[in-house]
Every structure is written in C-alpha cells, then in structure tokens.
Design a protein around this motif. Sequence first.
Motif, PDB file in Angstrom:
ATOM      1  N   PRO A   1       0.757  -1.163   0.004  1.00 20.22           N
ATOM      2  CA  PRO A   1      -0.052  -0.040  -0.136  1.00 20.22           C
ATOM      3  C   PRO A   1       0.745   1.363  -0.222  1.00 20.22           C
ATOM      4  O   PRO A   1       0.352   2.263  -0.341  1.00 20.22           O
ATOM      5  CB  PRO A   1      -0.892  -0.118   1.574  1.00 20.22           C
ATOM      6  CG  PRO A   1      -0.865  -1.677   1.451  1.00 20.22           C
ATOM      7  CD  PRO A   1       0.544  -2.408   0.900  1.00 20.22           C
ATOM      8  N   LYS A   2       2.108   1.190   0.346  1.00 21.82           N
ATOM      9  CA  LYS A   2       2.872   2.389   0.235  1.00 21.82           C
ATOM     10  C   LYS A   2       3.742   2.541  -0.954  1.00 21.82           C
ATOM     11  O   LYS A   2       4.526   3.428  -1.121  1.00 21.82           O
ATOM     12  CB  LYS A   2       3.867   2.215   1.521  1.00 21.82           C
ATOM     13  CG  LYS A   2       3.489   2.241   2.877  1.00 21.82           C
ATOM     14  CD  LYS A   2       4.547   2.246   3.940  1.00 21.82           C
ATOM     15  CE  LYS A   2       3.654   2.060   5.322  1.00 21.82           C
ATOM     16  NZ  LYS A   2       3.140   3.202   5.889  1.00 21.82           N
ATOM     17  N   THR A   3       3.520   1.886  -2.036  1.00 21.27           N
ATOM     18  CA  THR A   3       4.144   1.846  -3.260  1.00 21.27           C
ATOM     19  C   THR A   3       4.237   3.266  -3.815  1.00 21.27           C
ATOM     20  O   THR A   3       5.222   3.564  -4.236  1.00 21.27           O
ATOM     21  CB  THR A   3       3.594   0.813  -4.255  1.00 21.27           C
ATOM     22  OG1 THR A   3       3.778  -0.402  -3.712  1.00 21.27           O
ATOM     23  CG2 THR A   3       4.333   0.819  -5.546  1.00 21.27           C
ATOM     24  N   ARG A   4       3.139   3.751  -4.024  1.00 24.26           N
ATOM     25  CA  ARG A   4       2.842   4.910  -4.687  1.00 24.26           C
ATOM     26  C   ARG A   4       3.544   6.038  -3.838  1.00 24.26           C
ATOM     27  O   ARG A   4       4.095   7.183  -4.649  1.00 24.26           O
ATOM     28  CB  ARG A   4       1.218   5.590  -4.764  1.00 24.26           C
ATOM     29  CG  ARG A   4       1.185   6.682  -6.032  1.00 24.26           C
ATOM     30  CD  ARG A   4      -0.103   6.440  -6.706  1.00 24.26           C
ATOM     31  NE  ARG A   4      -1.299   7.022  -5.813  1.00 24.26           N
ATOM     32  CZ  ARG A   4      -2.453   7.623  -6.043  1.00 24.26           C
ATOM     33  NH1 ARG A   4      -2.422   8.126  -7.100  1.00 24.26           N
ATOM     34  NH2 ARG A   4      -3.264   7.619  -5.350  1.00 24.26           N
ATOM     35  N   SER A   5       3.660   6.139  -2.691  1.00 21.48           N
ATOM     36  CA  SER A   5       3.989   7.132  -1.659  1.00 21.48           C
ATOM     37  C   SER A   5       5.487   7.036  -1.877  1.00 21.48           C
ATOM     38  O   SER A   5       6.165   8.076  -2.258  1.00 21.48           O
ATOM     39  CB  SER A   5       3.706   7.069  -0.248  1.00 21.48           C
ATOM     40  OG  SER A   5       2.466   7.132  -0.238  1.00 21.48           O
ATOM     41  N   VAL A   6       6.112   5.774  -1.926  1.00 22.47           N
ATOM     42  CA  VAL A   6       7.765   5.557  -1.686  1.00 22.47           C
ATOM     43  C   VAL A   6       8.132   6.142  -3.234  1.00 22.47           C
ATOM     44  O   VAL A   6       9.326   6.688  -3.365  1.00 22.47           O
ATOM     45  CB  VAL A   6       8.017   4.334  -1.355  1.00 22.47           C
ATOM     46  CG1 VAL A   6       9.502   4.017  -1.650  1.00 22.47           C
ATOM     47  CG2 VAL A   6       7.566   3.987   0.013  1.00 22.47           C
TER      48      VAL A   6
END
Length: 273
Positions: free
Chosen positions: A244-249
């Motif tokens: 779920p953190k893919t886009r943020s990272v």
Amino acid sequence: MQTAREQHLVEFFVKDFYKRTVELEIYLQEKYHLNFVRVVSTRFDRTTEAISRQVGFLSARYLQALASQVATIGIGWGNAVSYFVDETDYFLASHLTIIPLVGGMGLLNLDTHANKLASKIATKLNAQYSTFYAPVIAASKKEANELKKSSLIASCLQAAKNVDVAFIGVGNEVESSTWRQLNYISQAETDALAQAGAIGDVVADFFDETGQRVQTDFSDRLIGITIDDLKRIPNVVAMAVGTPKTRSVRTLLENNVINALVVDQDLAEALVQ
C-alpha cells in the motif's frame, strides 16, 4: 570427482535464498542513485511484525555505520521509526545530538511519538537530544503560524531542518494512514486531503503524486518539517513495509526526497514494476 567436475557430470553451487532481494537492492540503488538500499525477504510467510523488525534492524545497522560521520540525527514518528529505535543496539556515540522532526502528539500512542523516540535512542547511544516543544497539530492555522514564530518553536524547526541525516517512515493513502488509524484526523479532514490530491505523508506534511505539498485546513495546522525541508537534508533514510505504500515511496524516490531506502521485498517488487 575431478573428472566428473570437468565433464560437468557433477556441479556444485550455493543456493542463495536472498538472490532476488540483492537484485532488487542493486536495481533500486542504481535507478534512483541511492546511498544505501536494503530489501527484507518476505519468503516463508513471515509475519508483518518480523518483517518490520528486520527493516528496523537493518536501518539501525546503517545508523551505526554513519554515526562517526555525522553530528545530528533527525527522528520522525510512527511505527517504522519505532521499530528502528527498538532495534538500535547500545553503542557509544556521545558526540551525537538526536533531534525530533515534528511536534508532540498528546498523551496517546507515546511509543510512536518523535519526542519519545528521540529520547529513547539517545539513551541507547549516550547522546544528547532535544525536545520539540509544540503540538504536531495546532487548533487552527493562525495558532500554528503564531507558534512557529515563537523563539522556542522556531529554534526547534531550525534544528530539525538542519540535521545531517533523518530517519523517517512513509505514510500510504490518506484514508488508511497512521494519522487516520490513530484518530488524529477526522473523516472530513481525510476527505479534504484526498480531494486535494494527497497520496501519502512524511513527517508533518502531505504530498501529491508530483511530490508537492498538499495544503488544506488540516495540513496548514501541522507543526514540523515539510517535504520541501526533507529535500534539503543531505541524507534521508525512508523505512516502509507493505505494497500500500508503493505510490508514496515511488513519488519520494522520483522526486529525490530520499537518499536511502529500507523496505520489504513485496514493496520493492512493486517499485520496480
């Protein structure tokens, strides 16, 4: 046996269960020109707790390698930073000063607050530490601005902006962010951030898919360093677990906000797709 080897009838090799994580580390380091990358294996149905602890452990090892080269270390807040502090070993680094990057967050969930984490890691290193004497969320934008102008809070912000290295967590989509999980933000405020384009958060700031600050009534009330401040810190270490953190990272990587990365294999695989 020698004859069998020469005729390739018998071959010897070392089976490396972590070959893929090494490949991911090399790819991410080269693509984003990072100082340091570690990828934690998610094989064999490891629990999120075990993976998060290893991310914290590897980040702590990086801290130990850096300790003699820096004077100030900035500490963010949240679960990832909490694991990092827990996994930091005791060693002597009395020349260091540990600095919280955001204000305090009240009396609940103290184990994930920057002030508490800065104190805890300083004790392990026999280092000095400062306290960020302000709430992370002011009652209004006007109050936030007034607090930031006060000499005490201004000095806290100045120190946080000028650390040599920062260790931070990365938030995912606003609706499932730690802010929301801990009830620091209302549903209406969550909706406003999402409508403004927020896809994640770091320290005391929310950002969109271009890596720019997202400003709403809620974000204007936050007290701590911003994503723009992070871009000016020489070395920013991001720790994250879960796809779920893919886009943020990915946004932080593409916009050169972070210089070092410690993540789990599932997230790393998503980042290279």
